[in-house]
Design a protein around this motif. Structure first.
Motif, PDB file in Angstrom:
ATOM      1  N   GLN A 217       0.828  -1.210   0.000  1.00 31.11           N
ATOM      2  CA  GLN A 217       0.000   0.000   0.000  1.00 31.11           C
ATOM      3  C   GLN A 217       0.865   1.263   0.000  1.00 31.11           C
ATOM      4  OE1 GLN A 217      -3.260   0.209  -0.228  1.00 31.11           O
ATOM      5  NE2 GLN A 217      -3.649   2.361   0.306  1.00 31.11           N
ATOM      6  N   VAL A 218       1.905   1.267   0.813  1.00 30.85           N
ATOM      7  CA  VAL A 218       2.781   2.442   0.914  1.00 30.85           C
ATOM      8  C   VAL A 218       3.518   2.657  -0.390  1.00 30.85           C
ATOM      9  CG1 VAL A 218       4.844   3.358   2.033  1.00 30.85           C
ATOM     10  CG2 VAL A 218       3.032   2.319   3.411  1.00 30.85           C
ATOM     11  N   ARG A 219       4.016   1.556  -0.991  1.00 30.78           N
ATOM     12  CA  ARG A 219       4.763   1.692  -2.244  1.00 30.78           C
ATOM     13  C   ARG A 219       3.887   2.248  -3.357  1.00 30.78           C
ATOM     14  NH1 ARG A 219       8.561  -2.647  -5.604  1.00 30.78           N
ATOM     15  NH2 ARG A 219       8.636  -1.387  -7.503  1.00 30.78           N
ATOM     16  N   CYS A 220       2.663   1.766  -3.451  1.00 34.75           N
ATOM     17  CA  CYS A 220       1.791   2.162  -4.571  1.00 34.75           C
ATOM     18  C   CYS A 220       1.045   3.469  -4.324  1.00 34.75           C
ATOM     19  CB  CYS A 220       0.786   1.050  -4.871  1.00 34.75           C
ATOM     20  SG  CYS A 220       1.550  -0.462  -5.491  1.00 34.75           S
ATOM     21  N   PRO A 224      -0.072   4.339   4.488  1.00 34.04           N
ATOM     22  CA  PRO A 224      -0.244   3.008   5.101  1.00 34.04           C
ATOM     23  C   PRO A 224      -1.713   2.661   5.301  1.00 34.04           C
ATOM     24  CG  PRO A 224       0.345   4.620   6.766  1.00 34.04           C
ATOM     25  CD  PRO A 224       0.395   5.340   5.443  1.00 34.04           C
ATOM     26  N   LEU A 225      -1.969   1.380   5.418  1.00 32.74           N
ATOM     27  CA  LEU A 225      -3.317   0.915   5.770  1.00 32.74           C
ATOM     28  C   LEU A 225      -3.413   0.819   7.286  1.00 32.74           C
ATOM     29  CD1 LEU A 225      -3.893  -1.999   3.218  1.00 32.74           C
ATOM     30  CD2 LEU A 225      -5.263   0.073   3.383  1.00 32.74           C
ATOM     31  N   GLN A 226      -4.495   1.329   7.844  1.00 29.72           N
ATOM     32  CA  GLN A 226      -4.724   1.204   9.273  1.00 29.72           C
ATOM     33  C   GLN A 226      -5.229  -0.218   9.563  1.00 29.72           C
ATOM     34  OE1 GLN A 226      -3.749   3.590  11.380  1.00 29.72           O
ATOM     35  NE2 GLN A 226      -3.047   4.649   9.507  1.00 29.72           N
ATOM     36  N   PRO A 227      -4.955  -0.751  10.750  1.00 33.47           N
ATOM     37  CA  PRO A 227      -5.397  -2.123  11.072  1.00 33.47           C
ATOM     38  C   PRO A 227      -6.870  -2.392  10.759  1.00 33.47           C
ATOM     39  CG  PRO A 227      -3.919  -1.327  12.767  1.00 33.47           C
ATOM     40  CD  PRO A 227      -4.147  -0.175  11.838  1.00 33.47           C
ATOM     41  N   TRP A 272      -4.474   0.470 -12.298  1.00 34.50           N
ATOM     42  CA  TRP A 272      -3.442   1.052 -13.163  1.00 34.50           C
ATOM     43  C   TRP A 272      -2.315   1.673 -12.342  1.00 34.50           C
ATOM     44  CZ3 TRP A 272      -2.127  -0.242 -17.669  1.00 34.50           C
ATOM     45  CH2 TRP A 272      -3.060  -0.619 -18.635  1.00 34.50           C
ATOM     46  N   THR A 273      -2.626   2.263 -11.218  1.00 32.90           N
ATOM     47  CA  THR A 273      -1.582   2.819 -10.355  1.00 32.90           C
ATOM     48  C   THR A 273      -0.619   1.722  -9.903  1.00 32.90           C
ATOM     49  OG1 THR A 273      -3.017   4.603  -9.572  1.00 32.90           O
ATOM     50  CG2 THR A 273      -1.128   4.038  -8.187  1.00 32.90           C
ATOM     51  N   VAL A 274      -1.182   0.583  -9.524  1.00 27.85           N
ATOM     52  CA  VAL A 274      -0.355  -0.554  -9.098  1.00 27.85           C
ATOM     53  C   VAL A 274       0.520  -1.043 -10.253  1.00 27.85           C
ATOM     54  CG1 VAL A 274      -0.446  -2.963  -8.353  1.00 27.85           C
ATOM     55  CG2 VAL A 274      -1.971  -1.268  -7.304  1.00 27.85           C
ATOM     56  N   LEU A 275      -0.093  -1.242 -11.410  1.00 36.80           N
ATOM     57  CA  LEU A 275       0.648  -1.761 -12.565  1.00 36.80           C
ATOM     58  C   LEU A 275       1.771  -0.814 -12.979  1.00 36.80           C
ATOM     59  CD1 LEU A 275      -2.402  -3.064 -14.616  1.00 36.80           C
ATOM     60  CD2 LEU A 275      -0.603  -4.489 -13.641  1.00 36.80           C
ATOM     61  N   ARG A 276       1.478   0.465 -13.022  1.00 39.05           N
ATOM     62  CA  ARG A 276       2.507   1.433 -13.446  1.00 39.05           C
ATOM     63  C   ARG A 276       3.605   1.581 -12.412  1.00 39.05           C
ATOM     64  NH1 ARG A 276      -2.432   4.833 -15.893  1.00 39.05           N
ATOM     65  NH2 ARG A 276      -2.314   4.019 -18.020  1.00 39.05           N
ATOM     66  N   LYS A 277       3.260   1.436 -11.153  1.00 39.33           N
ATOM     67  CA  LYS A 277       4.284   1.517 -10.111  1.00 39.33           C
ATOM     68  C   LYS A 277       5.299   0.376 -10.267  1.00 39.33           C
ATOM     69  CE  LYS A 277       4.275   4.100  -7.242  1.00 39.33           C
ATOM     70  NZ  LYS A 277       4.955   5.414  -7.082  1.00 39.33           N
TER      71      LYS A 277
END
Length: 640
Positions: A217-220, A224-227, A272-277
Motif C-alpha cells: 500500500q505504501v509503495r503504490c 499506510p493501511l490502518q489495522p 493502473w496505479t499498481v501496474l505502473r508503479k
C-alpha cells in the motif's frame, strides 16, 4: 504528465445535429450555459487542474452537416477518445447512435474508447426507460463503449463528469485489463498482477500478511493501511471468495479478486496505479526505459552473454519449477515459470526443436540454460525483460557481459567467449538440419522437411579440459545465402562457419565449395574473416571419387583442414562439436583464403617490406650524414 506518460488527451465530440455538442463543451469550459452557442466551436482546452488526474484536455467540436463528413472522419481518426452524444428528448438520436455512428466508427477503424452521452437530461420525460435499460443491449453489441452517462448543460448536471470519464478512459483504459463479455480479468492482466503479488510476498508463503499488505500500500499509494482497513479488506474478500484469504493473509486468488472488484466498480485508476508503479505500460509490458539498463550498445562483432551469477540463478529457477523432480521442465512447468510474463517467449522455439529435451518432451537443464543463452545472443533486451518478469533479484548489470571484439580475439589468438555461434552452410539435402538435430540429441529422420528460414539449435559442449561452452548452430538455407552476401556485416556475429555437403554426390560438394568461396571472399572484403570447417556428411554412403579429389584440391588451395567425415544416420559424428568449438576458440586458425585474398596479402607484404627497406635506407643515410658532419667538425677543430 500523468503516470501513464500521456501529457494531453484529445477528446472529439460527435453526434447528430441538435444533440447539444457545443453547449456541453461551453458548459464544461465556462461553467455556464451559453445563451447562443456557435454552430461549431474552436478547439477548447481544459487546464490540468480541471480534473483529478491533472492532465490537460483538448476538446474538439465537430460540425453536423453532411458536407462536413470528411472533416469529422479526420478528427475521429486523430482522437484519443470520442464523446458520442444524443438528446434525451429525441429518441431518434439515440437510435442513430446504434444504426449509424457506432457502425461508422468501426468502419473507419477508430479504435479508441467511446463515451456515450445523453444530453438535455432536464428535458427527458419520466416515462422514458432508464439509461441502464436502454444502453445495456447497445453496450453488449459494441464493446468499444467505455461508459454511458446523462447530463444537462443547462442545469450543469454531470457536465464535468462527462470529460472526467473521457479522460479516465484514456489514462486508465479498461480494454487491456478486463473482458466485458466474460466479466473477468484478461490473461495478461492476471500475469502482471501475479508477478506483483510474488514480488510483494517477501516470505514466499503464498499469502500477503498484514505487514506485506501495508508495504504494498505504501509503495503504490504512499499511505499506510490502518489495522481496521486491513481487517475490512480481508472481510470483503472472504465473504465473496473464501479461498481468497488464508491463515497467512491475502492469497493470490484474493489479490486478483480485489482488482476485479475495483474495475467492476469503475476504479480502474487503482489497478493502473499498481501496474505502473511496477513498471508496466498500457500494453501490460515492461516500459522501454526499464529495458535500457544495462545498455547493450556494442560493435557488430561483439555479443552479449549471461554471467555465471545469472546462470546460477537460472539453475535455481530450474530446480524450483521442476515440480516432479525428473530433471526436466515439462511444457506445463515452463508455462508456470513464465506465468508472470506477458507470454511464454519460448513457445515457438521449443516447438521447432531448438534445445535438448528428454524422451517425454521435457527441457533438460542443459536445454534450459542453452535456451536462455540463445535468447540472450539473439535478443538481449528480450532476455533482460524476462529475467525481470521471473524475478531476477540482483542488479541487472550483474546478469550480462559484452564480449571482446572478434578482431581483437584474432590478434590475441584466443577467444574468451562462453557462447559460440556457428553458421551452417550447404546445399539443399546435404544434411544441415540433421547436424542441428544431432547437437540437441534428436534422432535421425529419413524424411525431413526443407528449411525455408534460418533455424537455430543450441546445447552445452564439454571440452576435453573439462570446460563447458554453449554452441549455437544457425542453419542458413541455400536460398538465403545470396541475401546474406549482400550485407557487409553479415559475418560479424559468426564465430565459425561449417560447410556441409553430401560426400556421395560431387554436385553437392561443388555447390558447398562455391558457398565457401563466397563466404571467404565476404570475410576478406569486410574484415570479418571466420574459421571454416568442411563437413563431409552421409559417410555411410559410397563416397564420390570426384568429391574426394576436388575437396582435397580446394583444401590445399585455400589452406583449410581436410573435411570431417560424419554419418548422422549411424550417429557417427565423433567429436565434431568439440572441433567446432575448438575452431571458434582459436579464431586466428582455420581461416581460408581466396586467390584474390592471397594476392592482396602478398601485395601488402611487398609494400610493407618496401616501406621497411626505405625506412632502413633513410636511417642509414641520416647516420651517414651525421657521421660526415662529425668528421668535418673534428677535422676543422684539429687544423685550427
Amino acid at each position: 504528465m500523468a503516470a501513464s506518460g500521456i501529457s494531453n488527451v484529445r477528446v472529439v465530440v460527435v453526434g447528430d445535429p441538435g444533440t447539444g455538442k457545443s453547449s456541453l463543451i461551453v458548459a464544461a469550459a465556462a461553467e455556464s450555459f451559453p445563451d447562443k452557442a456557435p454552430p461549431v466551436l474552436l478547439p477548447t482546452k481544459l487546464p490540468p487542474d480541471f480534473l483529478p488526474d491533472r492532465v490537460p484536455l483538448t476538446i474538439i467540436d465537430t460540425p453536423s452537416r453532411p458536407e462536413d463528413r470528411e472533416l469529422v472522419e479526420q478528427e475521429c481518426k486523430k482522437a484519443d477518445t470520442i464523446v458520442l452524444t444524443y438528446a434525451c428528448d429525441q429518441p431518434s438520436t439515440l437510435e442513430s447512435i446504434q444504426t449509424y455512428w457506432l457502425p461508422e466508427l468501426r468502419a473507419l477503424e477508430v479504435k479508441v474508447p467511446i463515451i456515450v452521452v445523453g444530453c438535455k437530461l432536464d428535458l427527458r420525460q419520466d416515462k422514458e426507460p432508464m439509461l441502464e435499460q436502454v444502453m445495456a443491449p447497445i453496450m453488449h453489441d459494441f464493446r468499444e463503449i467505455e461508459t454511458c452517462i446523462e447530463c444537462s448543460a443547462l442545469k450543469r448536471i454531470q457536465v464535468l463528469e462527462v470529460f472526467y470519464y473521457a479522460q479516465k478512459a484514456v489514462l486508465h483504459p479498461t480494454a487491456p485489463l478486463f473482458d466485458q463479455e466474460t466479466q473477468s480479468l484478461k490473461p495478461k492482466c492476471i500475469r502482471a498482477l501475479k508477478r506483483i503479488f510474488i514480488l510483494c510476498d517477501h516470505d514466499r508463503d503464498g499469502a500477503l500478511n498484514d505487514s506485506e499488505l501495508n508495504d504494498f500500500q505504501v509503495r503504490c499509494f504512499h499511505a499506510p493501511l490502518q489495522p481496521p482497513e486491513i481487517v475490512g479488506v480481508k472481510k470483503v474478500v472472504s465473504e465473496k471468495m473464501p479461498e481468497g484469504v488464508s491463515e497467512n493473509g491475502l492469497t493470490l486468488t484474493g489479490f486478483l479478486f480485489l482488482h476485479a472488484l475495483f474495475i467492476e466498480r469503475g476504479r480502474l485508476e487503482t489497478t493502473w496505479t499498481v501496474l505502473r508503479k511496477y513498471g508496466y505500460d498500457d500494453e501490460l509490458k515492461l516500459r522501454e526505459d526499464l529495458l535500457q539498463n544495462p545498455s547493450f550498445k556494442r560493435a557488430p562483432d561483439q555479443s552479449v552473454e549471461l554471467t555465471e551469477r545469472c546462470l546460477d540463478f537460472l539453475k535455481g529457477v530450474f530446480a524450483a519449477f521442476d515440480m516432479d523432480g525428473d530433471g526436466a521442465l515439462r511444457p506445463q512447468e515452463i508455462e508456470e515459470l513464465f506465468s508472470t510474463a506477458p507470454s511464454n517467449p519460448w513457445e515457438e522455439d521449443l516447438s521447432e526443436g531448438s534445445v535438448e529435451v528428454n524422451a517425454m518432451g521435457g527441457v533438460t537443464l542443459n536445454g534450459f540454460l542453452s535456451q536462455w543463452s540463445l535468447m540472450t545472443l539473439l535478443d538481449p533486451v528480450k532476455s533482460l525483460g524476462h529475467l525481470i518478469y521471473i524475478g531476477y533479484p540482483a542488479d541487472l548489470t550483474s546478469a550480462f557481459r559484452i564480449t571482446r571484439r572478434r578482431r581483437l580475439d584474432r590478434k590475441k589468438q584466443r577467444s574468451q567467449r562462453t557462447v559460440f555461434q556457428c553458421y551452417v552452410f550447404g546445399p539443399r539435402g546435404a544434411g544441415k538440419s540433421a547436424l542441428l538435430n544431432a547437437l540437441i540429441g534428436r534422432p535421425f529422420a529419413d524424411t525431413s522437411r526443407s528449411t525455408e528460414e534460418d533455424r537455430f539449435s543450441a546445447n552445452i559442449v564439454e571440452q576435453t579440459r573439462g570446460t563447458k561452452k554453449t554452441l549455437v548452430l544457425r542453419e542458413i538455407p541455400e536460398e538465403q545465402v545470396a541475401n546474406l552476401m549482400q550485407t557487409k556485416d553479415a559475418l560479424a556475429p559468426c564465430d565459425v562457419a561449417a560447410f556441409v555437403y553430401d560426400s556421395s554426390d560431387d554436385a553437392s560438394w561443388e555447390r558447398a565449395s562455391e558457398i565457401l568461396v563466397k563466404v571467404t571472399a565476404l570475410g576478406e572484403h569486410s574484415g570479418y574473416e571466420v574459421p571454416c570447417l568442411l563437413i563431409a556428411a552421409k559417410d555411410d554412403l559410397e563416397p564420390d571419387p570426384l568429391a574426394i579429389q576436388n575437396s582435397a584440391r580446394v583444401c590445399t588451395d585455400m589452406g583449410v583442414e581436410a573435411p570431417i567425415a560424419v554419418s548422422m544416420r549411424l550417429g557417427d559424428i565423433g567429436n565434431l562439436f568439440r572441433r567446432i568449438v575448438d575452431a571458434a576458440e582459436r579464431p586466428h586458425l582455420s581461416i581460408p583464403e581466396t586467390e584474390a585474398g592471397k594476392s592482396h596479402k602478398s601485395f601488402n607484404r611487398i609494400v610493407n617490406r618496401s616501406l621497411t627497406i626505405t625506412a632502413v635506407g633513410a636511417a642509414l643515410v641520416f647516420v651517414g650524414i651525421a657521421a660526415y658532419k662529425t668528421y668535418e667538425y673534428r677535422r676543422r677543430s684539429s687544423s685550427s
